[in-house]
Design a protein around this motif. Structure first.
Motif, PDB file in Angstrom:
ATOM      1  N   GLU A  85      -3.687  12.261 -14.622  1.00 36.48           N
ATOM      2  CA  GLU A  85      -3.485  11.577 -13.341  1.00 36.48           C
ATOM      3  C   GLU A  85      -4.808  11.285 -12.631  1.00 36.48           C
ATOM      4  OE1 GLU A  85      -3.090  16.037 -12.682  1.00 36.48           O
ATOM      5  OE2 GLU A  85      -2.415  14.534 -14.135  1.00 36.48           O
ATOM      6  N   GLU A  86      -5.919  11.847 -13.149  1.00 38.21           N
ATOM      7  CA  GLU A  86      -7.217  11.637 -12.522  1.00 38.21           C
ATOM      8  C   GLU A  86      -8.066  10.601 -13.257  1.00 38.21           C
ATOM      9  OE1 GLU A  86      -8.031  12.990  -9.777  1.00 38.21           O
ATOM     10  OE2 GLU A  86      -6.619  14.637  -9.541  1.00 38.21           O
ATOM     11  N   HIS A  87      -7.549  10.033 -14.358  1.00 36.60           N
ATOM     12  CA  HIS A  87      -8.351   9.114 -15.173  1.00 36.60           C
ATOM     13  C   HIS A  87      -8.821   7.902 -14.384  1.00 36.60           C
ATOM     14  CE1 HIS A  87      -6.786  10.692 -19.324  1.00 36.60           C
ATOM     15  NE2 HIS A  87      -7.581  11.548 -18.678  1.00 36.60           N
ATOM     16  N   GLU A  88      -7.994   7.388 -13.494  1.00 39.07           N
ATOM     17  CA  GLU A  88      -8.386   6.226 -12.705  1.00 39.07           C
ATOM     18  C   GLU A  88      -9.219   6.625 -11.486  1.00 39.07           C
ATOM     19  OE1 GLU A  88      -7.997   3.069 -13.395  1.00 39.07           O
ATOM     20  OE2 GLU A  88      -6.954   3.486 -15.281  1.00 39.07           O
ATOM     21  N   ARG A  89      -8.893   7.761 -10.908  1.00 39.69           N
ATOM     22  CA  ARG A  89      -9.559   8.147  -9.664  1.00 39.69           C
ATOM     23  C   ARG A  89     -11.021   8.543  -9.880  1.00 39.69           C
ATOM     24  NH1 ARG A  89      -6.756  11.705  -5.348  1.00 39.69           N
ATOM     25  NH2 ARG A  89      -8.406  10.603  -4.217  1.00 39.69           N
ATOM     26  N   VAL A  90     -11.359   9.085 -11.050  1.00 33.77           N
ATOM     27  CA  VAL A  90     -12.748   9.505 -11.271  1.00 33.77           C
ATOM     28  C   VAL A  90     -13.687   8.311 -11.340  1.00 33.77           C
ATOM     29  CG1 VAL A  90     -12.139  11.659 -12.418  1.00 33.77           C
ATOM     30  CG2 VAL A  90     -12.370   9.566 -13.773  1.00 33.77           C
ATOM     31  N   ARG A 101     -14.931  13.437  -6.902  1.00 35.56           N
ATOM     32  CA  ARG A 101     -15.255  14.516  -7.841  1.00 35.56           C
ATOM     33  C   ARG A 101     -13.996  15.334  -8.102  1.00 35.56           C
ATOM     34  NH1 ARG A 101     -20.397  17.175  -4.913  1.00 35.56           N
ATOM     35  NH2 ARG A 101     -19.015  16.846  -3.138  1.00 35.56           N
ATOM     36  N   LEU A 102     -13.854  15.757  -9.358  1.00 36.66           N
ATOM     37  CA  LEU A 102     -12.685  16.573  -9.716  1.00 36.66           C
ATOM     38  C   LEU A 102     -12.669  17.877  -8.934  1.00 36.66           C
ATOM     39  CD1 LEU A 102     -12.408  16.145 -13.595  1.00 36.66           C
ATOM     40  CD2 LEU A 102     -10.808  15.338 -11.863  1.00 36.66           C
ATOM     41  N   ARG A 103     -13.838  18.485  -8.820  1.00 36.51           N
ATOM     42  CA  ARG A 103     -13.955  19.754  -8.075  1.00 36.51           C
ATOM     43  C   ARG A 103     -14.888  19.497  -6.891  1.00 36.51           C
ATOM     44  NH1 ARG A 103     -13.865  20.770 -13.381  1.00 36.51           N
ATOM     45  NH2 ARG A 103     -16.131  20.512 -13.560  1.00 36.51           N
ATOM     46  N   PRO A 104     -14.355  19.570  -5.677  1.00 32.90           N
ATOM     47  CA  PRO A 104     -15.161  19.212  -4.498  1.00 32.90           C
ATOM     48  C   PRO A 104     -16.485  19.953  -4.401  1.00 32.90           C
ATOM     49  CG  PRO A 104     -12.852  19.467  -3.894  1.00 32.90           C
ATOM     50  CD  PRO A 104     -12.969  19.935  -5.318  1.00 32.90           C
ATOM     51  N   GLY A 136     -20.756  12.142  -7.536  1.00 27.77           N
ATOM     52  CA  GLY A 136     -19.501  11.392  -7.649  1.00 27.77           C
ATOM     53  C   GLY A 136     -19.737   9.913  -7.832  1.00 27.77           C
ATOM     54  N   LEU A 137     -20.974   9.512  -8.153  1.00 23.00           N
ATOM     55  CA  LEU A 137     -21.294   8.093  -8.333  1.00 23.00           C
ATOM     56  C   LEU A 137     -21.456   7.689  -9.791  1.00 23.00           C
ATOM     57  CD1 LEU A 137     -23.913   7.452  -5.493  1.00 23.00           C
ATOM     58  CD2 LEU A 137     -21.615   6.495  -5.666  1.00 23.00           C
ATOM     59  N   GLY A 138     -21.647   8.656 -10.676  1.00 25.65           N
ATOM     60  CA  GLY A 138     -21.988   8.348 -12.066  1.00 25.65           C
ATOM     61  C   GLY A 138     -21.000   7.412 -12.744  1.00 25.65           C
ATOM     62  N   LEU A 139     -19.719   7.806 -12.800  1.00 27.74           N
ATOM     63  CA  LEU A 139     -18.720   6.991 -13.489  1.00 27.74           C
ATOM     64  C   LEU A 139     -18.467   5.676 -12.754  1.00 27.74           C
ATOM     65  CD1 LEU A 139     -16.115   9.696 -14.629  1.00 27.74           C
ATOM     66  CD2 LEU A 139     -17.737   8.423 -16.043  1.00 27.74           C
ATOM     67  N   ARG A 150     -14.692  -3.361 -19.678  1.00 31.85           N
ATOM     68  CA  ARG A 150     -13.670  -2.473 -19.134  1.00 31.85           C
ATOM     69  C   ARG A 150     -13.981  -1.038 -19.527  1.00 31.85           C
ATOM     70  NH1 ARG A 150      -7.686  -3.114 -21.424  1.00 31.85           N
ATOM     71  NH2 ARG A 150      -8.921  -2.586 -23.261  1.00 31.85           N
ATOM     72  N   VAL A 151     -13.715  -0.110 -18.585  1.00 27.08           N
ATOM     73  CA  VAL A 151     -13.886   1.323 -18.831  1.00 27.08           C
ATOM     74  C   VAL A 151     -12.498   1.962 -18.882  1.00 27.08           C
ATOM     75  CG1 VAL A 151     -14.913   3.487 -18.011  1.00 27.08           C
ATOM     76  CG2 VAL A 151     -16.058   1.300 -17.572  1.00 27.08           C
ATOM     77  N   THR A 152     -12.238   2.709 -19.940  1.00 26.69           N
ATOM     78  CA  THR A 152     -10.976   3.454 -20.047  1.00 26.69           C
ATOM     79  C   THR A 152     -11.272   4.902 -20.397  1.00 26.69           C
ATOM     80  OG1 THR A 152     -10.746   2.753 -22.361  1.00 26.69           O
ATOM     81  CG2 THR A 152      -9.579   1.450 -20.698  1.00 26.69           C
ATOM     82  N   ILE A 153     -10.452   5.782 -19.848  1.00 26.22           N
ATOM     83  CA  ILE A 153     -10.610   7.217 -20.086  1.00 26.22           C
ATOM     84  C   ILE A 153      -9.333   7.749 -20.713  1.00 26.22           C
ATOM     85  CG2 ILE A 153     -11.015   9.469 -19.013  1.00 26.22           C
ATOM     86  CD1 ILE A 153     -12.504   8.032 -16.776  1.00 26.22           C
ATOM     87  N   THR A 154      -9.470   8.448 -21.834  1.00 30.93           N
ATOM     88  CA  THR A 154      -8.323   9.044 -22.527  1.00 30.93           C
ATOM     89  C   THR A 154      -8.668  10.468 -22.929  1.00 30.93           C
ATOM     90  OG1 THR A 154      -9.077   8.145 -24.655  1.00 30.93           O
ATOM     91  CG2 THR A 154      -7.487   6.820 -23.399  1.00 30.93           C
ATOM     92  N   ALA A 155      -7.634  11.206 -23.269  1.00 25.71           N
ATOM     93  CA  ALA A 155      -7.838  12.578 -23.751  1.00 25.71           C
ATOM     94  C   ALA A 155      -8.192  12.554 -25.232  1.00 25.71           C
ATOM     95  CB  ALA A 155      -6.578  13.404 -23.517  1.00 25.71           C
TER      96      ALA A 155
END
Length: 447
Positions: free
Chosen positions: A383-388, A394-397, A403-406, A419-424
């Motif tokens: 559920e965090e793949h798009e938000r990062v 940041r996943l952990r505050p 929080g700018l890298g990605l 396009r950037v995609t994140i998968t497991a």
């Protein structure tokens, strides 16, 4: 449930048609009221009595004209007991039926001199109401004056006016249904063109302004206000862009000084900061790259295999220093068009991000016009793949990093129409995939 915006075109057409309909109805009612209120009282004779009378006049056995009580005549007489008529045949013979009023008796021999007439009696029971017509019957053409069923004048006027109003309304409705949409469509054509211009405005295509000469005068102030808002946004965007570029440029010197001091020290705790310092340098350089891309930096042919191996070689010493490994896997060679320095730093950013937040092994995989960076760390929740990819997320505050890298990586890919995609990853961890358009697809149709 999303509220659907009302259609201006539909409202203009429907309301104009309703207004026209109400106008016709009001005109018809006014016409009826005027006629009824201005006309004298009286009753009209229904014209059907003339035909019934003509069909009942036949020859008798001696060859003289007579009235035969036909079923139609009997029925009409039952409905109108005061029925009467008189006929003048073409051979000047006269035939009468019922009690012809004395007022009309002198007129009967001279019926041939009349064309037609509708006479209304003024007083009840309106026996003087009569109709004069020329009609054909079994004995040929004849002139008939008759009195039978009577109808109020108001009913006749109402019927006639309704017929006229219905005809006018139908004609007006047909014309309006065809013409009104065309008129409205032509009137709104300028707004449609302006909307198309607005659709072409985005961050990468600034400087476009909406045309004021194509829209109606009433919408002109709105278009001017929007153009002025675009001017203010462009000015603010340029100021912000210059500030970011200046800040990133100014950071290069202290970062270089820190790198030299860390490389010269023998303190292991300080040397362990090399990876963090390298990441900070990459971020500052990437900000400069974005500034160059927004100012139309030139694009060159890039061999993704050579680029991946070069970036991995540059990062390898930093990874080895923290007991981590990196490898490059080539599944299919690929060549793209782009800005080499910005793509290099985007890939370096992903590797450093994987080292900082992933496991102890990073794999860079080239597959045609795509590059993947895979780690064996704990992974990113689905559920965090798009938000990062959002800035400053940041996943952990409390974790390190800006929080700018990605997000910077995503901006580089946006500028390259990628396009950037994140998968497991299958064995755990995360795969970040960068998809670029191939050379044969460049330039893309809609970037």
């Amino acid at each position: 449930m999303k509220h659907r915006q009302p259609s201006l075109k539909f409202r203009l057409i429907s309301r104009q048609l309703i207004l026209q309909f109400l106008t016709v109805v009001a005109a018809a009612l006014g016409f009826i009221v005027f006629i009824v209120s201005s006309a004298p009282d009286g009753m009209y004779v229904e014209e059907a009595v003339v035909k019934v009378a003509a069909n009942s006049i036949v020859w008798d056995a001696a060859g003289a004209p007579m009235v035969k009580v036909t079923p139609e005549l009997a029925k009409l007489q039952e409905e109108s007991p005061d029925l009467w008529f008189a006929a003048r045949l073409s051979d000047t013979n006269l035939v009468t039926f019922g009690q012809v009023p004395a007022e009309y008796a002198p007129l009967i021999p001279h019926l041939d001199k009349l064309s037609s007439a509708d006479i209304r009696g003024q007083f009840e029971p309106f026996t003087l109401s009569a109709v004069v017509r020329q009609v054909a019957g079994p004995l040929g053409d004849m002139k008939i004056i008759a009195h039978g069923r009577v109808t109020p004048f108001t009913a006749l006027i109402t019927m006639a006016s309704n017929m006229v109003a219905a005809a006018i309304f139908l004609a007006l409705a047909l014309v309006s249904i065809v013409a009104t949409p065309m008129i409205v469509r032509r009137a709104l054509a300028g707004i449609t063109k302006t909307a198309e211009e607005a659709a072409r405005i985005d961050v990468g295509r600034r400087g476009i302004r909406l045309s004021e000469d194509r829209v109606p005068r009433e919408i002109g102030p709105l278009v001017r206000a929007v153009n002025e808002a675009f001017d203010r946004l462009d000015a603010g965007y340029d100021r912000q862009n210059r500030f970011i570029a200046s800040a990133a440029h100014e950071l290069r010197t202290p970062i270089a000084i820190l790198r030299m001091k860390i490389d010269a020290t023998s303190d292991k705790s300080l040397r362990a900061l090399s990876l963090d310092l390298s990441r900070l340098g990459t971020l500052s350089e990437q900000l400069l790259d974005l500034h160059r891309l927004e100012n139309d930096a030139p694009r060159d042919r890039i061999d993704l295999v050579a680029l991946a191996r070069s970036v991995a070689a540059d990062q390898a010493p930093l990874l080895i220093a923290v007991n981590k490994a990196i490898g490059v896997v080539v599944e299919q060679p690929g060549v793209i068009l782009g800005n080499p320095s910005s793509i290099e730093r985007a890939l370096a950013n992903l590797i450093q991000n994987a080292v900082e937040h992933g496991g102890d092994e990073v794999i860079v995989r080239v597959d045609g016009s795509s590059v993947e960076v895979e780690d064996n760390g704990p992974g990113i929740p689905g559920e965090e793949h798009e938000r990062v990819l959002e800035p400053f997320y940041r996943l952990r505050p409390r974790a390190s990093g800006t929080g700018l890298g990605l997000n910077l990586v995503k901006q580089v890919l946006d500028h390259h129409c990628g396009r950037v995609t994140i998968t497991a990853a299958p064995a755990g961890g995360t795969i970040v995939r960068l998809d670029f358009p191939s050379i044969k697809d460049w330039p893309p149709g809609n970037c």
